[in-house]
Scaffold this motif. Structure first.
Motif, PDB file in Angstrom:
ATOM      1  N   GLU A   1     -32.717 -19.095  60.783  1.00 43.88           N
ATOM      2  CA  GLU A   1     -31.910 -20.318  60.280  1.00 43.88           C
ATOM      3  C   GLU A   1     -32.931 -21.397  60.195  1.00 43.88           C
ATOM      4  O   GLU A   1     -32.615 -22.255  59.242  1.00 43.88           O
ATOM      5  CB  GLU A   1     -30.416 -20.530  61.246  1.00 43.88           C
ATOM      6  N   LYS A   2     -33.600 -21.573  61.186  1.00 42.85           N
ATOM      7  CA  LYS A   2     -34.656 -22.801  61.167  1.00 42.85           C
ATOM      8  C   LYS A   2     -35.400 -22.645  59.880  1.00 42.85           C
ATOM      9  O   LYS A   2     -35.748 -23.720  59.309  1.00 42.85           O
ATOM     10  CB  LYS A   2     -35.088 -22.927  62.234  1.00 42.85           C
ATOM     11  N   GLU A  27     -33.505 -23.723  56.713  1.00 43.95           N
ATOM     12  CA  GLU A  27     -33.284 -25.032  56.618  1.00 43.95           C
ATOM     13  C   GLU A  27     -34.789 -25.784  56.245  1.00 43.95           C
ATOM     14  O   GLU A  27     -34.864 -26.604  55.396  1.00 43.95           O
ATOM     15  CB  GLU A  27     -32.991 -25.588  58.008  1.00 43.95           C
ATOM     16  N   GLU A  29     -35.294 -27.741  52.695  1.00 44.44           N
ATOM     17  CA  GLU A  29     -35.891 -28.973  52.829  1.00 44.44           C
ATOM     18  C   GLU A  29     -37.095 -29.159  51.953  1.00 44.44           C
ATOM     19  O   GLU A  29     -37.503 -30.182  51.143  1.00 44.44           O
ATOM     20  CB  GLU A  29     -36.346 -29.512  54.210  1.00 44.44           C
TER      21      GLU A  29
END
Length: 457
Positions: A405-406, A409, A413
């Motif tokens: 998930e990180k 993200e 970004e």
């Protein structure tokens, strides 16, 4: 000039009368019409003109309180049909609430002696915190000693018309115990009937049932964090008692479940999904064990426990000892061990105290189970290592999901920043430069797509 002004300001001559036309010669001698009279017509004149009487009945004017002289029973046919249904609904609602309250009081009447024997405080009550209005007249010291702040004690608290709560605390090895009693919605028969109907049609919906669920939360060596101390001496006494009589026991998940609920409890509870199901020779044929280790099962299946389960019979649903969450954790913080014990029993149809004699042994065993765990809940290192490895594996899965998930993200970004840089770059270009830039992007994307197709091939 004078003749001109005289002719201008002189009185006007009368206009000659218009000549009569031959078409209106018949009306020349007709008299002028006279206006209609607006005087009221007498009944005799109305009769003479032949007016037909209306079909409406005459309204009898009486005094304002003589309603019976202006109405008849036929005016209240709608009310006569509606009011009995309203009174019936109100009566069913009152009966349903009173029946549920009577059943909850019957349960606490049967189990209050056992709770009061094991716990220092049972029920809700105590002292409430003083407000500003309580402190101003007499000061803080007197307001704290005042009896006006004492709340009346009640053993059972009504959360809703179908849910009742009991609270108990003040016992060694247990921080507190919550008891929740869930009953039928007797006060709303329509909703109750629909719930039963939907449970027959849809497998995902459970049929309504009456049950008692008690949950005890173990100290697990955290007495100094959970027990409030008013002075340093009390704090020292709590710490010394925790050291001398440790409430810590090993982490594990163990359950004894009625076979009718095996599938349901495994699907509903994440902690039970970590166990394996196996029948035990000492237990009744309708009960089974769900445990992480055979050694855990053998230590907890005591003769007293077996007798209590046999005595409860079909009223017994499950007894769970766990340190894992009920819902599947989504974060690493949710995997922190929180040791607790849960007992679920079906409520009998009768509200008499004698109806709970069969389930009292298993309830008493449940209240004493934290002491058994504090004394015997320690296993061989191999068993503890195996149980710990299962938890570590689950933590690795959660950490992997968290890292993915990180990473997602971070990728989003990064793409967002690249798009902003591209847009800013395009804004500073001329039309011809933008065309060339977009053409180069199109060629690069085409080459990337060809490489992907080649790899797939």
């Amino acid at each position: 000039m004078a003749d001109y002004l005289k002719g201008l300001f002189a009185g006007q001559k009368a206009a000659p009368s218009p000549a009569s036309e031959d078409d209106f010669a018949d009306f020349a001698g007709a008299p002028d019409p006279s206006p209609a009279s607006i005087s009221p017509i007498t009944p005799q004149a109305a009769t003479a003109q032949g007016a037909a009487p209306t079909s409406s009945t005459e309204v009898v004017f009486t005094r304002w309180y003589r309603v019976w002289e202006r109405t008849s029973p036929s005016d209240f046919y709608a009310e006569a049909v509606i009011l009995p249904f309203i009174f019936l609904l109100i009566g069913i609602h009152i009966w349903g609430r009173r029946t549920n309250k009577r059943k909850a009081k019957g349960w606490i009447s049967a189990h209050a002696p056992a709770l009061e024997k094991e716990y220092a405080l049972v029920g809700f009550g105590g002292r409430k915190a003083p407000t500003m209005n309580d402190v101003q007249p007499s000061g803080m010291a007197k307001s704290l000693d005042s009896n006006d702040l004492v709340l009346p004690e009640e053993l059972v608290k009504e959360k809703t018309a179908q849910e009742y709560l009991i609270y108990a605390t003040g016992r060694q090895n247990v921080a507190f115990t919550d008891v929740k009693i869930t009953l039928f919605k007797r006060y709303n028969p329509a909703t109750l009937l629909l719930e039963f109907l939907f449970s027959l049609i849809f497998d995902t919906m459970k049929a309504p049932s009456e049950r008692m669920e008690a949950t005890s939360y173990a100290f697990d060596g955290r007495e100094k964090d959970l027990v409030p101390a008013r002075s340093a001496q009390q704090q020292e006494a709590i710490e010394s008692q925790a050291k001398s009589r440790s409430s810590i026991y090993d982490q594990f998940v163990f359950a004894v479940v009625h076979k009718d609920l095996m599938r349901t409890i495994r699907d509903d509870r994440y902690d039970i999904s970590l166990t394996s199901t196996k029948d035990h020779a000492k237990l009744p044929i309708w009960a089974t064990t769900m445990s992480e280790s055979a050694e855990v099962t053998e230590k907890l299946i005591t003769p007293d426990f077996v007798k209590a389960v046999e005595s409860a019979g079909d009223a017994f649903e499950y007894l769970v000892v766990t340190d894992q969450p009920i819902d599947k954790p989504k974060k690493l913080d949710d995997v922190n061990p929180r040791k607790r014990l849960t007992l679920s029993l079906r409520m009998p149809s009768s509200s008499q105290t004698s109806a709970y004699e069969a389930t009292l042994p298993i309830f008493n065993f449940f209240l004493r189970l934290p002491d058994i765990l504090a004394q015997q809940g320690h296993f061989r290192p191999e068993v503890s290592r195996k149980i710990r490895s299962v938890r570590e594996e689950e933590q690795k899965k959660l950490s992997k999901v968290s890292e993915e998930e990180k990473a997602e993200e971070r990728r989003i970004e990064s793409e967002k920043k690249k798009k902003e840089m591209r847009d800013n770059k395009l804004k500073g270009m001329s039309a011809e430069e933008q065309r060339k830039f977009l053409e180069q992007e199109r060629v690069r994307s085409g080459k990337k797509q060809e490489k992907k197709m080649a790899r797939k091939a």
